[in-house]
Design a protein around this motif. Structure first.
Motif, mmCIF file in Angstrom:
data_model
loop_
_atom_site.group_PDB
_atom_site.id
_atom_site.type_symbol
_atom_site.label_atom_id
_atom_site.label_comp_id
_atom_site.label_asym_id
_atom_site.label_seq_id
_atom_site.Cartn_x
_atom_site.Cartn_y
_atom_site.Cartn_z
ATOM 1 N N TRP A 3 0.831 -1.210 0.000
ATOM 2 C CA TRP A 3 0.000 0.000 0.000
ATOM 3 C C TRP A 3 0.862 1.255 0.000
ATOM 4 C CZ3 TRP A 3 -4.519 -0.996 -1.614
ATOM 5 C CH2 TRP A 3 -5.120 -2.216 -1.312
ATOM 6 N N THR A 4 2.002 1.215 0.687
ATOM 7 C CA THR A 4 2.892 2.370 0.702
ATOM 8 C C THR A 4 3.452 2.628 -0.683
ATOM 9 O OG1 THR A 4 3.504 1.825 2.965
ATOM 10 C CG2 THR A 4 4.923 3.357 1.807
ATOM 11 N N PHE A 26 9.247 9.408 9.421
ATOM 12 C CA PHE A 26 8.229 9.976 10.306
ATOM 13 C C PHE A 26 7.267 8.887 10.778
ATOM 14 C CE2 PHE A 26 4.186 12.058 11.189
ATOM 15 C CZ PHE A 26 4.587 13.078 12.027
ATOM 16 N N GLY A 27 6.843 8.038 9.837
ATOM 17 C CA GLY A 27 5.969 6.922 10.195
ATOM 18 C C GLY A 27 6.655 5.936 11.118
ATOM 19 N N GLY A 28 7.944 5.684 10.884
ATOM 20 C CA GLY A 28 8.697 4.786 11.756
ATOM 21 C C GLY A 28 8.816 5.339 13.165
ATOM 22 N N CYS A 34 4.398 4.753 19.558
ATOM 23 C CA CYS A 34 3.205 3.964 19.914
ATOM 24 C C CYS A 34 3.598 2.670 20.618
ATOM 25 C CB CYS A 34 2.377 3.656 18.674
ATOM 26 S SG CYS A 34 1.528 5.077 18.012
ATOM 27 N N MET A 35 4.643 1.991 20.124
ATOM 28 C CA MET A 35 5.087 0.754 20.768
ATOM 29 C C MET A 35 5.633 1.020 22.170
ATOM 30 S SD MET A 35 6.703 -1.643 17.794
ATOM 31 C CE MET A 35 7.855 -0.445 17.167
ATOM 32 N N TYR A 80 13.120 9.909 14.914
ATOM 33 C CA TYR A 80 13.042 10.253 13.489
ATOM 34 C C TYR A 80 14.429 10.149 12.848
ATOM 35 C CZ TYR A 80 12.457 13.227 9.365
ATOM 36 O OH TYR A 80 12.453 13.720 8.094
ATOM 37 N N CYS A 81 15.431 10.698 13.515
ATOM 38 C CA CYS A 81 16.797 10.637 12.984
ATOM 39 C C CYS A 81 17.322 9.205 12.947
ATOM 40 C CB CYS A 81 17.723 11.512 13.828
ATOM 41 S SG CYS A 81 17.377 13.266 13.704
ATOM 42 N N THR A 82 17.046 8.424 13.965
ATOM 43 C CA THR A 82 17.522 7.042 13.967
ATOM 44 C C THR A 82 16.778 6.198 12.932
ATOM 45 O OG1 THR A 82 16.059 6.509 15.816
ATOM 46 C CG2 THR A 82 18.337 7.062 16.350
#
Length: 109
Positions: A3-4, A26-28, A34-35, A80-82
């Motif tokens: 889907w991505t 950003f999604g990661g 969330c986790m 985000y950076c990682t």
């Protein structure tokens, strides 16, 4: 995922590799946050503790002096950076799917 790639190819994001990778990072980072929240609920402070933490961060949002808000924002920036680093390491060691690489798709299309 499928889907991505479908969304990225239909919007033209695949022609801009850095933008595509930034959106994925950003999604990661959001997924990691969330986790972390779910792990805090399950193993540490419970639902009441996590809701109190986010309530304190959101209630002090108007004052912009919340330690909780600063912690959440800085941790999100670091994640985000990682995530960007993870994508680059995956690309360098060859364990990525070439069909989802924006550079490969842009060169072949």
């Amino acid at each position: 995922s499928k889907w991505t790639r479908l969304w990225a190819s239909s919007t033209g994001v695949m022609q801009r590799p850095f933008l595509y990778r930034s959106i994925c990072a950003f999604g990661g980072a959001a997924c990691i946050v969330c986790m972390m929240s779910v792990n805090m609920i399950g193993y540490a402070v419970g639902v009441n503790g996590v809701s109190a933490y986010f309530e304190r961060a959101s209630s002090d949002l108007a004052a912009l002096q919340s330690e909780a808000l600063v912690t959440i924002l800085w941790s999100f920036c670091i994640l985000y950076c990682t995530s960007h680093l993870m994508f680059e390491f995956r690309r360098l060691d060859g364990t990525y799917d070439k069909k989802s690489d924006p550079k490969v798709v842009a060169d072949s299309g």
